[in-house]
Design a protein around this motif. Structure first.
Motif, short mmCIF file in Angstrom:
data_model
loop_
_atom_site.label_atom_id
_atom_site.label_comp_id
_atom_site.label_asym_id
_atom_site.label_seq_id
_atom_site.Cartn_x
_atom_site.Cartn_y
_atom_site.Cartn_z
N ALA A 139 -0.47 10.36 -18.74
CA ALA A 139 0.39 9.17 -18.77
C ALA A 139 0.39 8.49 -17.40
CB ALA A 139 1.81 9.57 -19.17
N GLU A 140 0.42 9.28 -16.35
CA GLU A 140 0.41 8.71 -15.00
C GLU A 140 -0.93 8.04 -14.69
OE1 GLU A 140 3.42 11.69 -12.57
OE2 GLU A 140 1.42 12.42 -13.09
N LEU A 141 -2.00 8.62 -15.21
CA LEU A 141 -3.32 8.02 -14.99
C LEU A 141 -3.44 6.70 -15.75
CD1 LEU A 141 -5.58 11.20 -15.23
CD2 LEU A 141 -5.07 9.88 -13.17
N ALA A 142 -2.84 6.65 -16.94
CA ALA A 142 -2.94 5.43 -17.76
C ALA A 142 -2.10 4.30 -17.19
CB ALA A 142 -2.52 5.74 -19.19
N GLY A 143 -0.99 4.65 -16.54
CA GLY A 143 -0.11 3.60 -16.00
C GLY A 143 0.33 3.93 -14.59
N PRO A 144 -0.63 4.01 -13.68
CA PRO A 144 -0.30 4.45 -12.32
C PRO A 144 0.55 3.42 -11.57
CG PRO A 144 -2.53 3.63 -12.37
CD PRO A 144 -2.03 3.60 -13.79
N VAL A 145 1.36 3.92 -10.66
CA VAL A 145 2.23 3.04 -9.86
C VAL A 145 1.65 2.94 -8.45
CG1 VAL A 145 4.57 2.69 -8.98
CG2 VAL A 145 4.21 3.83 -11.20
N PRO A 146 1.24 1.73 -8.07
CA PRO A 146 0.64 1.59 -6.73
C PRO A 146 1.70 1.61 -5.63
CG PRO A 146 0.71 -0.54 -7.82
CD PRO A 146 1.25 0.46 -8.81
N ILE A 147 1.27 1.91 -4.43
CA ILE A 147 2.16 1.85 -3.25
C ILE A 147 1.46 1.00 -2.20
CG2 ILE A 147 3.24 3.15 -1.39
CD1 ILE A 147 3.37 5.57 -3.12
N THR A 148 2.16 0.00 -1.69
CA THR A 148 1.55 -0.81 -0.64
C THR A 148 1.57 -0.05 0.69
OG1 THR A 148 1.54 -2.94 0.51
CG2 THR A 148 3.70 -2.00 -0.03
N MET A 149 0.54 -0.29 1.48
CA MET A 149 0.42 0.33 2.79
C MET A 149 0.72 -0.68 3.89
SD MET A 149 -0.66 3.51 2.36
CE MET A 149 -0.42 4.15 0.69
N VAL A 150 1.17 -1.88 3.49
CA VAL A 150 1.32 -2.98 4.45
C VAL A 150 2.72 -3.58 4.34
CG1 VAL A 150 0.51 -5.29 5.06
CG2 VAL A 150 -1.15 -3.52 4.43
N LYS A 151 3.29 -3.86 5.50
CA LYS A 151 4.56 -4.59 5.54
C LYS A 151 4.37 -5.73 6.53
CE LYS A 151 9.48 -3.90 5.68
NZ LYS A 151 10.59 -3.24 6.34
N GLY A 152 4.43 -6.95 6.04
CA GLY A 152 4.18 -8.11 6.91
C GLY A 152 2.76 -8.07 7.45
N THR A 153 2.63 -8.07 8.75
CA THR A 153 1.30 -8.05 9.36
C THR A 153 0.95 -6.66 9.91
OG1 THR A 153 2.22 -8.74 11.48
CG2 THR A 153 1.43 -10.48 10.02
N LYS A 154 1.75 -5.67 9.56
CA LYS A 154 1.53 -4.30 10.07
C LYS A 154 1.39 -3.31 8.91
CE LYS A 154 2.51 -4.66 14.70
NZ LYS A 154 2.95 -5.99 14.85
#
Ligand SMILES: [Zn+2]
Length: 286
Positions: A139-154
């Motif tokens: 289920a997690e593979l079918a609907g994975p939740v991404p996480i951003t590695m960026v905040k603003g310009t950093k």
């Protein structure tokens, strides 16, 4: 652009399917590679091309898992398959796995009805920065939740040593032509790379690419119809080119992700022939 959209509105008003409008529909509808093309051939470019003799990336291997297999975008040139498998093994050795592997290409490559403008000739693969540290369930593979590695310009607090090491491992393969990452990620890599800077040239700053990085392999031997991109600029790319991104917003709004592709790239004639060939039933589906 407005004329094209107007035409679509007219077609829809008449109650007809707007299939002629989406260039990728026909390519996505073909569920398997062709029977005729045993010899793998990347044809055209990443943004206007196709792939004969594609192979499927196995759904799970040592050190990696395939995300959203229901999209049927786990096909690629055998060099790309070998690349992902090798990266998975190296990541596993360093305790980084399992890697989460996003889209590769469709069974015959070609344009996609939604999402990427590239990924068309079997040499592109998206790999997520998220390192869950445990295997995901179906289920997690079918609907994975991404996480951003960026905040603003950093880079954000989510960024760490594991992501940096993963990028390094990914770029180390001599078959890699370039890797697209958010400018904030390239800047962070420039800051923390130390004396080993040769690989930084392959990191190309681009919009988005804050949740995953996008690897593009060089045109493989035996694919004379593959159109290479211009070489990446000399140097580590940590100076003026990177600085030119400073004032630009580089994160994409959610509305820009996986949106329908309205572009209709002009493909090599060989791609149109490939699209029309019968399916290779022996390959089996998943
Ligand atoms: Zn990509």
């Amino acid at each position: 652009m407005r004329g094209v959209l107007g035409g679509v509105a007219l077609v829809m008003a008449l109650g007809l399917a707007p299939s002629a409008h989406a260039a990728g529909e026909a390519w996505a509808a073909v569920r398997l590679p062709s029977a005729q093309d045993e010899l793998p051939q990347a044809m055209g470019s990443a943004a206007a091309g196709c792939l004969a003799g594609a192979r499927p990336l196995p759904a799970g291997g040592e050190g990696y898992q395939v995300l959203r297999p229901q999209r049927n975008r786990f096909w690629a040139h055998p060099d790309t398959i070998a690349y992902v498998e090798g990266l998975g093994r190296r990541a596993a050795l360093e305790g980084l796995g399992p890697l989460l592997v996003g889209d590769l290409s469709q069974p015959r490559g070609g344009p996609m009805p939604y999402g990427h403008g590239s990924h068309q000739h079997g040499l592109d693969v998206d790999i997520w920065f998220k390192l869950p540290g445990r295997p995901l369930n179906d289920a997690e593979l079918a609907g994975p939740v991404p996480i951003t590695m960026v905040k603003g310009t950093k880079v954000a607090a989510t960024w760490g040593r594991g992501q940096m090491r993963l990028l390094q491992l990914a770029a180390a393969d001599p078959g890699v032509d370039r890797i697209f990452v958010n400018p904030a990620i390239k800047a962070q890599a420039c800051r923390s790379a130390g004396g080993d800077r040769g690989w930084l040239a392959k990191l190309r700053p681009w919009w988005g690419h804050d949740e995953h990085f996008h690897v593009r392999l060089a045109c493989p031997a035996g694919s004379p119809g593959c159109v290479p991109q211009p070489a990446v600029p000399a140097g580590d790319g940590c100076g003026a080119e990177l600085a030119s991104w400073n004032a630009k917003p580089t994160l994409l709004p959610d509305s820009a992700k996986d949106k329908p592709n309205r572009r209709r790239p002009v493909l090599p004639a060989a791609c149109e022939r490939l699209l029309a060939e019968p399916e290779l039933h022996a390959a089996g589906g998943r």
